[in-house]
Design a protein around this motif. Structure first.
Motif, short mmCIF file in Angstrom:
data_model
loop_
_atom_site.label_atom_id
_atom_site.label_comp_id
_atom_site.label_asym_id
_atom_site.label_seq_id
_atom_site.Cartn_x
_atom_site.Cartn_y
_atom_site.Cartn_z
N GLY A 113 -8.73 26.93 27.88
CA GLY A 113 -7.68 26.36 27.13
C GLY A 113 -7.23 24.83 27.50
N GLY A 114 -7.81 24.15 27.98
CA GLY A 114 -7.56 22.59 28.33
C GLY A 114 -7.86 21.81 26.95
N GLY A 115 -6.84 21.07 26.51
CA GLY A 115 -7.08 20.14 25.60
C GLY A 115 -8.15 18.94 25.99
N GLY A 116 -8.84 18.40 24.99
CA GLY A 116 -9.68 17.38 25.20
C GLY A 116 -8.99 16.07 25.15
N GLY A 117 -9.63 15.00 25.98
CA GLY A 117 -9.00 13.83 25.79
C GLY A 117 -9.18 12.94 24.65
N ALA A 118 -8.51 11.94 24.31
CA ALA A 118 -9.10 10.97 23.26
C ALA A 118 -10.15 10.18 23.61
N GLY A 119 -10.80 9.48 22.68
CA GLY A 119 -11.83 8.59 23.15
C GLY A 119 -11.25 7.31 23.63
N GLY A 120 -11.64 6.39 24.58
CA GLY A 120 -11.36 5.20 24.87
C GLY A 120 -10.92 4.31 23.61
N TYR A 121 -9.75 3.54 23.80
CA TYR A 121 -9.19 2.59 22.72
C TYR A 121 -9.03 1.26 23.30
N ARG A 122 -10.12 0.33 22.52
CA ARG A 122 -9.85 -1.14 22.97
C ARG A 122 -9.68 -1.96 21.53
N GLY A 126 -12.57 12.68 27.94
CA GLY A 126 -12.85 13.81 28.76
C GLY A 126 -12.76 14.96 28.12
N SER A 127 -13.44 16.04 28.72
CA SER A 127 -13.38 17.42 27.96
C SER A 127 -12.29 18.07 28.71
N GLY A 128 -12.16 19.27 27.85
CA GLY A 128 -10.87 20.36 28.58
C GLY A 128 -11.40 20.83 29.78
N ASN A 129 -12.34 20.61 30.34
CA ASN A 129 -12.69 21.28 31.66
C ASN A 129 -12.26 20.14 32.83
N THR A 130 -11.18 19.51 32.67
CA THR A 130 -11.01 18.32 33.66
C THR A 130 -11.92 17.09 33.55
N GLY A 131 -12.38 16.90 32.40
CA GLY A 131 -13.24 15.83 32.28
C GLY A 131 -12.49 14.39 32.35
N ASN A 132 -13.25 13.62 33.06
CA ASN A 132 -12.69 12.12 33.12
C ASN A 132 -13.22 11.25 32.10
#
Length: 211
Positions: free
Chosen positions: A22-31, A93-99
């Motif tokens: 159930g974890g939400g995925g993180g947005a891609g890096g923003y530069r 990062g993915s919803g499984n504690t991805g960095n």
């Protein structure tokens, strides 16, 4: 030959959400270097690229990572990097504690979300649940960290993205994904502003917006 400046906004692909945890995925890096606008994670605008006619730059548009199917405990996948010359934005990062560019977070286990990258995106939300049947936290966005779950039955919202007028009008991008929940009587998290997908509510969540 007179040099000239190139401004850029480089955003990586977002991470996939986790269907079982159930974890939400993180947005891609923003530069971002445009017009003193903010880059990810509250950082200052970057320097423009100084170039001359005839220079060639490699451009790679990173795709989003795949989510894991609802009802399974297969790990989701991080997003892919986007590249413009020497500028690289890291996939979310993915919803499984991805960095990644911004972090994700799974439920079931208590603890901090995945770490975002300095100058690119915020961390995923802290998770308070310790049971796989409970809720997940939100993924980090370019402008805000993912939100924690609460009370064991309310999933966290995704972190908000950032707006840029590099295309001529203000558009918000790079929002984090909302946390999901396995049971329909719980409350799923909403995606952050800027295209973050909503968490699943006893079913599959929604995909983040394309581009």
């Amino acid at each position: 030959i007179q040099p000239y400046s190139i401004d850029y906004l480089v955003i990586a692909g977002g991470g996939g959400g986790n269907g079982g945890f159930g974890g939400g995925g993180g947005a891609g890096g923003y530069r971002n270097s445009y017009n003193n606008e903010t880059s990810g994670r509250g950082s200052a605008s970057e320097s423009s690229i100084v170039s001359t006619p005839g220079n060639v730059y490699t451009i790679t548009v990173g795709s989003g990572g795949a989510g894991s199917p609802h009802g399974t405990f297969t790990n989701a996948v991080n997003g892919n990097d986007s590249v413009f010359g020497t500028i690289t934005s890291i996939g979310g990062g993915s919803g499984n504690t991805g960095n990644g560019g911004s972090g994700g977070r799974k439920s079931r286990y208590q603890g901090a979300g995945g770490a975002g990258t300095s100058g690119q995106g915020y961390d995923g939300g802290t998770n308070t649940s310790h049971n796989e049947d409970q809720t997940g936290s939100g993924g980090g966005g370019a402008g805000q960290a993912g939100q924690p779950d609460s009370s064991g039955n309310v999933a966290g919202n995704g972190g908000n993205g950032l707006s840029s007028s590099i295309t001529g009008s203000s558009v918000t991008r790079a929002g984090g994904g909302g946390g999901g929940t396995r049971y329909p009587n719980n409350t799923a998290g909403s995606g952050g502003s800027g295209g973050g997908g909503n968490g699943g509510h006893g079913g599959a969540g929604t995909s983040g917006s394309t581009n």
